[in-house]
Write a protein that holds these residues in place. Sequence first.
Motif, PDB file in Angstrom:
ATOM      1  N   UNK A   1       0.844  -1.196   0.000  1.00  0.00           N
ATOM      2  CA  UNK A   1       0.000   0.000   0.000  1.00  0.00           C
ATOM      3  C   UNK A   1       0.881   1.250   0.000  1.00  0.00           C
ATOM      4  N   UNK A   2       1.885   1.268   0.864  1.00  0.00           N
ATOM      5  CA  UNK A   2       2.790   2.420   0.950  1.00  0.00           C
ATOM      6  C   UNK A   2       3.568   2.615  -0.343  1.00  0.00           C
ATOM      7  N   UNK A   3       3.982   1.510  -0.977  1.00  0.00           N
ATOM      8  CA  UNK A   3       4.749   1.626  -2.229  1.00  0.00           C
ATOM      9  C   UNK A   3       3.897   2.230  -3.339  1.00  0.00           C
ATOM     10  N   UNK A   4       2.656   1.775  -3.426  1.00  0.00           N
ATOM     11  CA  UNK A   4       1.782   2.305  -4.473  1.00  0.00           C
ATOM     12  C   UNK A   4       1.530   3.801  -4.249  1.00  0.00           C
ATOM     13  N   UNK A   5       1.350   4.199  -2.993  1.00  0.00           N
ATOM     14  CA  UNK A   5       1.123   5.615  -2.696  1.00  0.00           C
ATOM     15  C   UNK A   5       2.373   6.442  -3.000  1.00  0.00           C
ATOM     16  N   UNK A   6       3.549   5.876  -2.753  1.00  0.00           N
ATOM     17  CA  UNK A   6       4.796   6.575  -3.091  1.00  0.00           C
ATOM     18  C   UNK A   6       4.877   6.820  -4.592  1.00  0.00           C
ATOM     19  N   UNK A   7       4.492   5.837  -5.391  1.00  0.00           N
ATOM     20  CA  UNK A   7       4.482   6.028  -6.849  1.00  0.00           C
ATOM     21  C   UNK A   7       3.486   7.117  -7.238  1.00  0.00           C
TER      22      UNK A   7
ATOM     23  N   UNK B   1       2.684   9.689  -5.429  1.00  0.00           N
ATOM     24  CA  UNK B   1       3.330  10.965  -5.089  1.00  0.00           C
ATOM     25  C   UNK B   1       4.280  11.404  -6.201  1.00  0.00           C
ATOM     26  N   UNK B   2       4.993  10.453  -6.773  1.00  0.00           N
ATOM     27  CA  UNK B   2       5.922  10.792  -7.854  1.00  0.00           C
ATOM     28  C   UNK B   2       5.185  11.295  -9.081  1.00  0.00           C
ATOM     29  N   UNK B   3       4.033  10.692  -9.380  1.00  0.00           N
ATOM     30  CA  UNK B   3       3.237  11.178 -10.505  1.00  0.00           C
ATOM     31  C   UNK B   3       2.762  12.605 -10.251  1.00  0.00           C
ATOM     32  N   UNK B   4       2.374  12.889  -9.009  1.00  0.00           N
ATOM     33  CA  UNK B   4       1.947  14.253  -8.690  1.00  0.00           C
ATOM     34  C   UNK B   4       3.109  15.221  -8.850  1.00  0.00           C
ATOM     35  N   UNK B   5       4.287  14.839  -8.356  1.00  0.00           N
ATOM     36  CA  UNK B   5       5.466  15.707  -8.464  1.00  0.00           C
ATOM     37  C   UNK B   5       5.821  15.987  -9.912  1.00  0.00           C
ATOM     38  N   UNK B   6       5.488  15.032 -10.804  1.00  0.00           N
ATOM     39  CA  UNK B   6       5.769  15.206 -12.233  1.00  0.00           C
ATOM     40  C   UNK B   6       4.619  15.917 -12.951  1.00  0.00           C
ATOM     41  N   UNK B   7       3.603  16.359 -12.203  1.00  0.00           N
ATOM     42  CA  UNK B   7       2.452  17.098 -12.754  1.00  0.00           C
ATOM     43  C   UNK B   7       1.641  16.257 -13.730  1.00  0.00           C
ATOM     44  N   UNK B   8       1.569  14.937 -13.488  1.00  0.00           N
ATOM     45  CA  UNK B   8       0.766  14.054 -14.340  1.00  0.00           C
ATOM     46  C   UNK B   8      -0.605  13.848 -13.677  1.00  0.00           C
ATOM     47  N   UNK B   9      -1.407  14.903 -13.650  1.00  0.00           N
ATOM     48  CA  UNK B   9      -2.623  14.888 -12.850  1.00  0.00           C
ATOM     49  C   UNK B   9      -3.709  13.986 -13.429  1.00  0.00           C
ATOM     50  N   UNK B  10      -3.929  14.050 -14.733  1.00  0.00           N
ATOM     51  CA  UNK B  10      -5.003  13.234 -15.295  1.00  0.00           C
ATOM     52  C   UNK B  10      -4.665  11.753 -15.212  1.00  0.00           C
ATOM     53  N   UNK B  11      -3.408  11.396 -15.433  1.00  0.00           N
ATOM     54  CA  UNK B  11      -3.004   9.998 -15.314  1.00  0.00           C
ATOM     55  C   UNK B  11      -3.090   9.535 -13.858  1.00  0.00           C
ATOM     56  N   UNK B  12      -2.749  10.428 -12.941  1.00  0.00           N
ATOM     57  CA  UNK B  12      -2.760  10.102 -11.521  1.00  0.00           C
ATOM     58  C   UNK B  12      -4.164   9.767 -11.029  1.00  0.00           C
ATOM     59  N   UNK B  13      -5.169  10.356 -11.648  1.00  0.00           N
ATOM     60  CA  UNK B  13      -6.544  10.130 -11.210  1.00  0.00           C
ATOM     61  C   UNK B  13      -6.912   8.650 -11.229  1.00  0.00           C
ATOM     62  N   UNK B  14      -6.438   7.913 -12.223  1.00  0.00           N
ATOM     63  CA  UNK B  14      -6.734   6.477 -12.294  1.00  0.00           C
ATOM     64  C   UNK B  14      -6.182   5.744 -11.082  1.00  0.00           C
ATOM     65  N   UNK B  15      -4.925   6.031 -10.741  1.00  0.00           N
ATOM     66  CA  UNK B  15      -4.302   5.365  -9.595  1.00  0.00           C
ATOM     67  C   UNK B  15      -5.027   5.711  -8.300  1.00  0.00           C
ATOM     68  N   UNK B  16      -5.356   6.985  -8.136  1.00  0.00           N
ATOM     69  CA  UNK B  16      -6.005   7.407  -6.901  1.00  0.00           C
ATOM     70  C   UNK B  16      -7.414   6.830  -6.779  1.00  0.00           C
ATOM     71  N   UNK B  17      -8.135   6.761  -7.905  1.00  0.00           N
ATOM     72  CA  UNK B  17      -9.488   6.202  -7.861  1.00  0.00           C
ATOM     73  C   UNK B  17      -9.467   4.753  -7.386  1.00  0.00           C
TER      74      UNK B  17
ATOM     75  N   UNK C   1      -4.945  13.098   0.749  1.00  0.00           N
ATOM     76  CA  UNK C   1      -4.184  14.334   0.528  1.00  0.00           C
ATOM     77  C   UNK C   1      -3.853  14.496  -0.954  1.00  0.00           C
ATOM     78  N   UNK C   2      -3.339  13.439  -1.573  1.00  0.00           N
ATOM     79  CA  UNK C   2      -3.014  13.509  -3.001  1.00  0.00           C
ATOM     80  C   UNK C   2      -4.270  13.734  -3.837  1.00  0.00           C
ATOM     81  N   UNK C   3      -5.372  13.112  -3.425  1.00  0.00           N
ATOM     82  CA  UNK C   3      -6.627  13.304  -4.153  1.00  0.00           C
ATOM     83  C   UNK C   3      -7.078  14.754  -4.053  1.00  0.00           C
ATOM     84  N   UNK C   4      -6.974  15.328  -2.868  1.00  0.00           N
ATOM     85  CA  UNK C   4      -7.348  16.736  -2.685  1.00  0.00           C
ATOM     86  C   UNK C   4      -6.494  17.647  -3.552  1.00  0.00           C
ATOM     87  N   UNK C   5      -5.157  17.448  -3.511  1.00  0.00           N
ATOM     88  CA  UNK C   5      -4.274  18.309  -4.290  1.00  0.00           C
ATOM     89  C   UNK C   5      -4.539  18.150  -5.788  1.00  0.00           C
ATOM     90  N   UNK C   6      -4.795  16.912  -6.230  1.00  0.00           N
ATOM     91  CA  UNK C   6      -5.051  16.675  -7.650  1.00  0.00           C
ATOM     92  C   UNK C   6      -6.344  17.346  -8.080  1.00  0.00           C
TER      93      UNK C   6
END
Length: 415
Positions: A138-144, A146-162, A185-190
């Motif tokens: 769970x922690x590893x997936x959330x770390x990944x 976070x990296x997508x958010x840091x790279x500003x890949x917001x639309x792609x990140x939505x799939x992972x967060x959902x 937190x990541x969902x809110x920021x996205x």
Amino acid sequence: MSFGEQLRRYRQQRNVSLSGLHAVTYFSKSYLSRVERGLRNPERLLAELADDALGADGKLLEAWVGEYENAPPILETRSGGNTTKRRTFIKTTALAAGVGLTDGVGQPDQSAAAVARLRDALIPHAPTSADALTAASFARVVTRARRDFAAARYTELADSLAALIPVARSASDPADLATAAQVFHLTTRTLIKLSASPYAWIAAHQGEQAAHASGDIRAIGEARRDLVSLFHRAMDYGKARDITVSTAESLRPQLRSAPAPAWGAYGALMSTGAIAAARLEDRDSALGMLAEAEEAARHAPKLALSLGHVVTYKMGVSIVLGDAGSAVEHAKTIVPDEIPTSERRASYYTGVAEAYTLWGKIDRAVRALLVAEKIAPSEVSRFGPRQVIADLLHRDRHSKLSGLRALARRSGVSL
């Protein structure tokens, strides 16, 4: 003389190395070299940035239009590398098309679909079951994520967060609850990045519940910062400042023995609160919060909070207080390449653009926005930068300034 030859000539006349040109355009040195040798068709964005940076007075842009405007691109046959980056850049830039200037209105289809996926995960129409995950996985997936958010890949990140939200909602022990709080937190920021504040409030509420149940300092700091951001967007600056102050008072005694990521969350909270204080013309509180954020950055991991991140907020406070000159001076204190994430580097340049706009330096503002677009196109399509673009157009609506009108079209700002 070809565009590549003219680019090399202007670069050599100005005594600018390929490294120097990379620093102001964010195109790689190998890409620039191939353009100069005629092995790659340059993007128009390179012509716009290089023309301004090298003082070519429109000549490089004219050369590009004459040579490449209707030419098919030269694509390299190998996989990955700059070809992949170029395709990604074009794809992400396309996402920015059609975005209006009101929060949540006129979003591109991809962004609207991403918001819908997160909405459905946050407000399920029927009970949902989550796949079992170990705490470590769970922690590893959330770390990944976070990296997508840091790279500003917001639309792609939505799939992972959902997919992660049902897992987060089912968390019960403190360690899983702390990780679950990170998901919300990541969902809110996205959702904030995608201009979907109503759903961001829902995510923030669920995140605060998980954070307080976990007792984790980092999670609590991130959850409270999300509320500060949302109250700020709702223009309730007093509430945003007061949440920052009260949270700081409760977390500060625990920081001395806290792990480094907690310092990052605390510094980000103080940075965000400083903007709200500045909106209230509470200069002393704003500067005090920034000083605390700067101290926190010395203890935090750079990916969580760097001094460059704090400088971006210093610029924001100066802009809010109407001091564009100080904002520009703050910008000069750091090397943008040393800001560790694409999201924050792009935010730095949009801040520079806002400062120069306030100062009336339109050409420098446009250049900063173009660099931000090169780094993370999704950042320029956000509400704030689009307002800056609209302001620049209003100041000189008939200007043929290199890049401004084209940037407005790409960002969906009405001409």
